[in-house]
Enzyme design. Sequence first.
Site, PDB file in Angstrom:
ATOM      1  NE  ARG A   1      -4.009  -1.986   0.261  1.00 51.02           N
ATOM      2  CZ  ARG A   1      -5.251  -1.840   0.688  1.00 51.02           C
ATOM      3  NH1 ARG A   1      -5.672  -0.674   1.116  1.00 51.02           N
ATOM      4  NH2 ARG A   1      -6.072  -2.861   0.675  1.00 51.02           N
TER       5      ARG A   1
ATOM      6  NE  ARG B   1      -7.120   5.096   1.953  1.00 48.99           N
ATOM      7  CZ  ARG B   1      -7.901   4.416   2.760  1.00 48.99           C
ATOM      8  NH1 ARG B   1      -9.014   4.935   3.189  1.00 48.99           N
ATOM      9  NH2 ARG B   1      -7.565   3.206   3.160  1.00 48.99           N
TER      10      ARG B   1
ATOM     11  NE  ARG C   1      -9.102   7.463  -6.467  1.00 49.93           N
ATOM     12  CZ  ARG C   1      -9.566   6.839  -5.392  1.00 49.93           C
ATOM     13  NH1 ARG C   1      -8.773   6.123  -4.660  1.00 49.93           N
ATOM     14  NH2 ARG C   1     -10.838   6.877  -5.067  1.00 49.93           N
TER      15      ARG C   1
ATOM     16  CG  ASP D   1      -8.903  -3.335  -4.525  1.00 46.06           C
ATOM     17  OD1 ASP D   1      -8.355  -2.787  -3.558  1.00 46.06           O
ATOM     18  OD2 ASP D   1      -9.738  -4.254  -4.389  1.00 46.06           O
TER      19      ASP D   1
ATOM     20  CE1 TYR E   1     -13.129  -7.350   1.524  1.00 46.20           C
ATOM     21  CE2 TYR E   1     -11.411  -8.674   0.527  1.00 46.20           C
ATOM     22  CZ  TYR E   1     -11.798  -7.691   1.403  1.00 46.20           C
ATOM     23  OH  TYR E   1     -10.862  -7.038   2.167  1.00 46.20           O
TER      24      TYR E   1
HETATM   25  O1  1CP Z   1       0.258   0.495  -3.199  1.00 48.49           O
HETATM   26  C1  1CP Z   1      -0.282  -0.610  -3.282  1.00 48.49           C
HETATM   27  O2  1CP Z   1      -0.042  -1.513  -2.467  1.00 48.49           O
HETATM   28  C2  1CP Z   1      -1.177  -0.900  -4.476  1.00 48.49           C
HETATM   29  C3  1CP Z   1      -2.567  -0.685  -4.241  1.00 48.49           C
HETATM   30  C4  1CP Z   1      -3.516  -1.692  -3.650  1.00 48.49           C
HETATM   31  C5  1CP Z   1      -3.366  -3.042  -3.327  1.00 48.49           C
HETATM   32  C6  1CP Z   1      -2.117  -3.912  -3.390  1.00 48.49           C
HETATM   33  C7  1CP Z   1      -4.845  -1.351  -3.378  1.00 48.49           C
HETATM   34  C8  1CP Z   1      -5.437  -0.030  -3.599  1.00 48.49           C
HETATM   35  N1  1CP Z   1      -5.517  -2.477  -2.974  1.00 48.49           N
HETATM   36  C9  1CP Z   1      -4.624  -3.527  -2.904  1.00 48.49           C
HETATM   37  C10 1CP Z   1      -4.921  -4.918  -2.555  1.00 48.49           C
HETATM   38  C11 1CP Z   1      -6.058  -5.206  -1.649  1.00 48.49           C
HETATM   39  N2  1CP Z   1      -7.340  -4.727  -1.706  1.00 48.49           N
HETATM   40  C12 1CP Z   1      -6.011  -6.161  -0.611  1.00 48.49           C
HETATM   41  C13 1CP Z   1      -4.795  -6.982  -0.285  1.00 48.49           C
HETATM   42  C14 1CP Z   1      -3.816  -6.166   0.450  1.00 48.49           C
HETATM   43  C15 1CP Z   1      -4.105  -5.955   1.903  1.00 48.49           C
HETATM   44  O3  1CP Z   1      -4.349  -6.938   2.611  1.00 48.49           O
HETATM   45  O4  1CP Z   1      -4.032  -4.788   2.333  1.00 48.49           O
HETATM   46  C16 1CP Z   1      -7.255  -6.221  -0.002  1.00 48.49           C
HETATM   47  C17 1CP Z   1      -7.676  -7.077   1.162  1.00 48.49           C
HETATM   48  C18 1CP Z   1      -8.101  -5.305  -0.696  1.00 48.49           C
HETATM   49  C19 1CP Z   1      -9.534  -5.028  -0.444  1.00 48.49           C
HETATM   50  C20 1CP Z   1      -9.733  -3.597  -0.168  1.00 48.49           C
HETATM   51  N3  1CP Z   1      -9.766  -2.649  -1.139  1.00 48.49           N
HETATM   52  C21 1CP Z   1      -9.829  -2.953   1.081  1.00 48.49           C
HETATM   53  C22 1CP Z   1      -9.805  -3.651   2.443  1.00 48.49           C
HETATM   54  C23 1CP Z   1     -11.178  -3.781   3.010  1.00 48.49           C
HETATM   55  C24 1CP Z   1     -11.189  -4.680   4.247  1.00 48.49           C
HETATM   56  O5  1CP Z   1     -11.666  -5.832   4.139  1.00 48.49           O
HETATM   57  O6  1CP Z   1     -10.708  -4.247   5.301  1.00 48.49           O
HETATM   58  C25 1CP Z   1      -9.962  -1.581   0.829  1.00 48.49           C
HETATM   59  C26 1CP Z   1     -10.119  -0.481   1.850  1.00 48.49           C
HETATM   60  C27 1CP Z   1      -9.925  -1.404  -0.588  1.00 48.49           C
HETATM   61  C28 1CP Z   1      -9.941  -0.118  -1.334  1.00 48.49           C
HETATM   62  C29 1CP Z   1      -8.604   0.335  -1.747  1.00 48.49           C
HETATM   63  N4  1CP Z   1      -7.726  -0.391  -2.541  1.00 48.49           N
HETATM   64  C30 1CP Z   1      -6.597   0.346  -2.768  1.00 48.49           C
HETATM   65  C31 1CP Z   1      -6.759   1.610  -2.099  1.00 48.49           C
HETATM   66  C32 1CP Z   1      -5.764   2.727  -2.127  1.00 48.49           C
HETATM   67  C33 1CP Z   1      -8.019   1.572  -1.459  1.00 48.49           C
HETATM   68  C34 1CP Z   1      -8.637   2.667  -0.626  1.00 48.49           C
HETATM   69  C35 1CP Z   1      -9.633   3.401  -1.447  1.00 48.49           C
HETATM   70  C36 1CP Z   1      -9.241   4.782  -1.803  1.00 48.49           C
HETATM   71  O7  1CP Z   1      -8.098   5.261  -1.743  1.00 48.49           O
HETATM   72  O8  1CP Z   1     -10.198   5.472  -2.205  1.00 48.49           O
END
Ligand code: 1CP
Length: 357
Positions: free
Chosen positions: A36, A40, A49, A85, A160
């Site tokens: 990540r 953010r 964004r 994602d 999910y």
């Molecule tokens: O920089 C990076 O790492 C690349 C961006 C990235 C990655 C690798 C995003 C952007 N998502 C992911 C993978 C992801 N998405 C995972 C596996 C990684 C982890 O465990 O953290 C998972 C579980 C998700 C699902 C997801 N998408 C969540 C988690 C929800 C929960 O169950 O708690 C969330 C909040 C998202 C949205 C998301 N994806 C990525 C971002 C930056 C965001 C936030 C939304 C935004 O900025 O508006």
Amino acid sequence: MAAMSTDSTGAAARNSPFVRACRREPVPHTPVWFMRQAGRSLPEYREIRANVAMLDSCRRPELVTEITLQPVRRHGVDAAILFSDIVVPVAAAGVDLDIVPGTGPVVAEPVRTAADVQRIRPIGRDDVPYVDEAVRLLVAELGGTPLIGFAGAPFTLASYLVEGGPSRTHAKTKALMHGDPELWHALCGRLADVTLEFLRVQVAAGVSAVQLFDSWAGALSEADYRRFVMPHSAKVLAGLGADVPRIHFGVGTGELLAAMGEAGADVVGVDWRTPLDVATRRIGPDKAVQGNLDPTLLFAPWPVIEAEVRRILGEGRAAPGHVFNLGHGVLPETDPDVLTRVVALVHEVSARPAERG
Ligand code: 1CP
């Protein structure tokens, strides 16, 4: 850098500290990147964004390229990770879902029946052309810095889809797994196919490594993991072959580390709960490890962070290869300057001039 040919950037990436550490080859310093890292915690990310929905942003190659490059420019990390994602390929497979700000992925009609599973279509390059394009743009722009592709593992995706959104207990998922194993395996089989194709598109477009995120696998016992999950993740990892290193990551997986390695990884991701020397004893000598600074410790005073980084680098020497990372993703409130300092510290403490060739 833009003048480098695709071949020479590919060769440079293959010889980078990150890829060499994944392959357990000698490195000039321990490579570091952050899960990540694009996101953010960065003001430049929040700005770009501001008026674009998450899923839309993943489908715009120029935007994906810019967001992916932001942490590389700012922190000097040893690898970029594609901005996307885990639910992007699932949406491409026809599942009606959205990423809701402040919540995460939300599925309109959670999976309950065999008919629901059948509606998850196989995907190919033409279902995710924006991913293919973004990777090609990035490989050209990165000029030898490796790009990591990624996908969600079948269990984490299934959670999910079955829960309908984020879940703390994964209760409905486990109820389906144990209550209707046939339907469970059908669901995970489809998701494994989607995940494998999604990763193949990224490999064909030029990523230097892939990470399979099974973020929530730590919710399972080892016996359930081996029976209900491992065969599907193993199918994905085996299907990719060894052309690019495969990183296999989950949270709370101390009891699963050996199995996650056996599933076919080259590198096993370790969260902060298990020291890397202990992890490597569990995983065995033929795999590298990645981790494992507690992301919340980035809010502690710098001397605490410095001591933790040094401890982790020391414990990582027990492994045949170490990629420094956090134990899970960067929290949005993290001060990005602290991340930059951690990168510099990892490089400085781990520098091995004698091996510099
Ligand atoms: O920089 C990076 O790492 C690349 C961006 C990235 C990655 C690798 C995003 C952007 N998502 C992911 C993978 C992801 N998405 C995972 C596996 C990684 C982890 O465990 O953290 C998972 C579980 C998700 C699902 C997801 N998408 C969540 C988690 C929800 C929960 O169950 O708690 C969330 C909040 C998202 C949205 C998301 N994806 C990525 C971002 C930056 C965001 C936030 C939304 C935004 O900025 O508006």
